[in-house]
Design a protein around this motif. Sequence first.
Motif, short mmCIF file in Angstrom:
data_model
loop_
_atom_site.label_atom_id
_atom_site.label_comp_id
_atom_site.label_asym_id
_atom_site.label_seq_id
_atom_site.Cartn_x
_atom_site.Cartn_y
_atom_site.Cartn_z
N ALA A 7 59.52 -62.42 -29.67
CA ALA A 7 60.68 -62.94 -28.84
C ALA A 7 59.87 -63.79 -27.88
O ALA A 7 60.80 -64.70 -27.12
N LEU A 8 58.66 -64.19 -27.74
CA LEU A 8 58.20 -65.11 -26.73
C LEU A 8 58.09 -66.38 -26.97
O LEU A 8 58.01 -66.78 -28.25
N PRO A 9 58.14 -67.28 -26.18
CA PRO A 9 58.13 -68.93 -26.42
C PRO A 9 56.84 -69.25 -27.01
O PRO A 9 55.65 -68.93 -26.56
N GLY A 10 56.88 -69.99 -28.02
CA GLY A 10 55.44 -70.58 -28.63
C GLY A 10 55.15 -69.95 -29.97
O GLY A 10 56.24 -69.69 -30.82
N SER A 11 53.92 -69.76 -30.31
CA SER A 11 53.48 -69.33 -31.83
C SER A 11 53.20 -67.83 -31.83
O SER A 11 52.33 -67.56 -30.81
N ALA A 12 53.03 -67.37 -32.99
CA ALA A 12 52.51 -65.92 -32.98
C ALA A 12 51.85 -65.67 -34.30
O ALA A 12 51.92 -66.33 -35.34
N TYR A 13 50.68 -64.94 -34.01
CA TYR A 13 49.67 -64.67 -35.26
C TYR A 13 49.96 -63.16 -35.84
O TYR A 13 49.79 -62.35 -34.86
N VAL A 14 50.21 -63.01 -37.03
CA VAL A 14 50.31 -61.76 -37.39
C VAL A 14 48.88 -61.49 -38.43
O VAL A 14 48.50 -62.21 -39.32
N TYR A 15 48.29 -60.32 -37.95
CA TYR A 15 47.01 -60.03 -38.91
C TYR A 15 47.57 -59.18 -40.07
O TYR A 15 48.08 -58.17 -39.90
N GLN A 16 46.80 -59.37 -41.10
CA GLN A 16 47.28 -58.93 -42.14
C GLN A 16 47.38 -57.07 -42.21
O GLN A 16 46.26 -56.61 -41.56
N GLY A 17 48.42 -56.61 -42.63
CA GLY A 17 48.49 -55.25 -42.41
C GLY A 17 49.12 -54.80 -41.12
O GLY A 17 49.76 -53.66 -41.35
N GLU A 18 49.35 -55.65 -40.30
CA GLU A 18 49.88 -55.09 -39.12
C GLU A 18 51.57 -55.08 -39.16
O GLU A 18 52.11 -54.22 -38.86
N GLU A 19 51.96 -55.65 -40.28
CA GLU A 19 53.51 -55.63 -40.68
C GLU A 19 53.76 -54.23 -41.38
O GLU A 19 54.82 -53.90 -41.46
N LEU A 20 52.69 -53.59 -41.82
CA LEU A 20 52.84 -52.24 -42.43
C LEU A 20 52.40 -51.10 -41.53
O LEU A 20 52.60 -49.94 -41.64
N GLY A 21 52.05 -51.61 -40.24
CA GLY A 21 51.91 -50.41 -39.18
C GLY A 21 50.44 -50.00 -39.30
O GLY A 21 50.36 -48.63 -39.28
N LEU A 22 49.58 -50.61 -39.94
CA LEU A 22 48.41 -49.81 -40.28
C LEU A 22 47.49 -49.46 -39.30
O LEU A 22 47.40 -50.30 -38.42
N PRO A 23 46.88 -48.23 -39.18
CA PRO A 23 46.06 -47.91 -37.88
C PRO A 23 44.65 -48.47 -38.16
O PRO A 23 44.38 -48.67 -39.29
N GLU A 24 43.64 -48.36 -37.17
CA GLU A 24 42.31 -48.60 -37.56
C GLU A 24 41.65 -47.45 -38.26
O GLU A 24 42.19 -46.22 -38.24
N VAL A 25 41.02 -47.52 -39.19
CA VAL A 25 40.27 -46.59 -39.73
C VAL A 25 39.00 -46.06 -39.18
O VAL A 25 37.84 -47.14 -38.98
N THR A 26 38.93 -45.11 -38.52
CA THR A 26 37.98 -44.83 -37.63
C THR A 26 36.83 -43.83 -38.15
O THR A 26 35.89 -43.43 -37.57
N ASP A 27 37.25 -43.35 -39.40
CA ASP A 27 36.22 -42.43 -40.00
C ASP A 27 35.37 -43.00 -41.19
O ASP A 27 35.01 -41.91 -42.06
N LEU A 28 35.11 -44.31 -41.09
CA LEU A 28 34.21 -44.60 -42.39
C LEU A 28 32.71 -44.14 -42.34
O LEU A 28 32.18 -44.26 -41.16
N PRO A 29 32.30 -43.56 -43.25
CA PRO A 29 30.82 -43.28 -43.51
C PRO A 29 29.81 -44.57 -43.26
O PRO A 29 30.19 -45.62 -43.48
N ASP A 30 28.86 -43.96 -42.30
CA ASP A 30 28.00 -45.29 -41.99
C ASP A 30 27.23 -45.82 -43.30
O ASP A 30 27.06 -46.87 -42.96
N GLU A 31 27.42 -45.20 -44.59
CA GLU A 31 26.64 -45.70 -45.62
C GLU A 31 27.58 -46.94 -46.18
O GLU A 31 27.19 -47.75 -46.90
N VAL A 32 28.78 -46.94 -45.73
CA VAL A 32 29.83 -48.06 -46.33
C VAL A 32 29.88 -49.28 -45.30
O VAL A 32 30.48 -50.26 -45.77
N ARG A 33 29.36 -48.94 -44.19
CA ARG A 33 29.74 -50.07 -43.04
C ARG A 33 28.83 -51.53 -43.63
O ARG A 33 27.96 -51.19 -43.95
#
Length: 536
Positions: free
Chosen positions: A364-390
């Motif tokens: 709703a704000l004036p100007g331009s907006a950026y949407v990051y892929q998946g935010e339109e799906l309501g994706l949360p951060e994945v906080t439990d990734l195993p160290d070995e896949v990072r």
Amino acid sequence: MTQHLAETLSTSSGTLPGWWREAVIYQVYPRSFADSNGDGMGDLEGIRSRLPYLKELGVDAVWLSPFYASPQADAGYDVADYRAIDPMFGNLHDADAVIREAHALGLRIIVDLVPNHCSDQHEWFKQALREGPGSPLRERFHFRPGQGENGELPPNDWESLFGGPSWTRVPDGEWYLHLFASEQPDFNWEHPAVQDEFRSILRFWLDLGTDGFRIDVAHGLVKAPGLPDLGRSEQLKLLGNQVLPFFDQDGVHEIYRSWRTVLDEYAGDRIGVAEAWTPSAERTALYLRPDELHQAFNFHYLNTGWDADALRAAIDDSLDAMRPVGAPTTWVLSNHDVVRHVTRYGGGDQGLARARAAALLMLALPGSAYVYQGEELGLPEVTDLPDEVRQDPSFFKENGQEGLRDGCRVPIPWSGTEAPYGFGEGGSWLPQPAAWAGLSVEAQTGDPESTLELYRTALRIRRERPELGAGDAVEWLPAPAGVLAFRRGGFVCTVNTTGEPVRMPAPGTVLLASTAPAGDPDPDLLPADSAVWWLG
């Protein structure tokens, strides 16, 4: 892009020159968007196949994170060849196909450009190593002798943003500067050959039809004369706003004036977008003077918490800073470097409610907006990734950053009930949570209460309402504590940032709400952590 295609795009999207002043731009992180060949890694053909989804979503342009030839020491932000595609993503024909199909759909394409540093596998740097101290190629980077009796100490006390010294010593005894990973040597932008090369790179991609560039570390190209010591030892924040001798130096502006002349040579309103972490909105505005770049990411807004007073201050500061230079304000909630805002806002149901409300506020704000892929799906951060896949390089640096950027880069879900949820046939390079089955595009499409349909509806209304999009001001309305209310013409947006319903006289007829009215059928009751669009 030909003049005819530029005119077609302008007509098909209903915009006059200056489309970027109100555009909604969708960031695609290529390795995590769509995989066409089953190798577990997203690619350009996968992106091309999903462009109709982005058209239906209602965005105006697509920003592609790096897909250049790279050893992938930092997810492609270590570029070995700026005119070649990394085989993991495809080839130049695939890039051309993405651009052409996007244009046919009325979408514009913005590509990432990484001018502060390259890969240590870039031919210039490999030749500089071979030629040794004092060679012309070394002058294109920051090679220096070390300190100490035998040059065994770094030339200064600068720390890498990924942790550890920002200098690496080579076998002949000299040291080279890298503000990020040791595999990412910084260019010396005082050297004419560096400046010439990047103007040539700009033209290469503009000739291919790209509509602009997102400029990585746009604030870092010029270093303070003499590379003075920082004088402190605490680890620098990767995404901070400190005053530093290697960031936001005044000399960067001459570079972008030069680039603007290149952009203006091409039809179709080609743009430059600065990723510039600066100490203030006023410093960011300097990148957007009429003869420099067109947009800059509004990180001051992204870093603002879910609080009405703080948000209003950030909005006012942003609009006030951009107005004198005539640039549009941009709004962004998430990207590939920060924790997804569903999680930043508290996670779970509360975080999702706030994220949905924040989306309506942003759009709703004036100007331009950026949407990051998946935010339109309501994706949360994945906080439990195993160290070995990072794979985030800062994760492996002792005393470095938190190294958790992988959590926002997990491939997005498209369909089905099991991973990889339609991402591709060969799994995904980072594991996807089981809970994402209910968050896929397929699962949310047609569900009027889904986050995806909320975004689709909001973007449609934004296109239809003449009050929305471009502009440089809002009219604040009286509102209870914890509530934002502003008018733009006949449109009103109200946002309740508190955890309780708040009574406020309805300013009109509801156009769209981020959550079902808590006081239904009482329109004067704003639900907790919600936003409402009204036709006043």
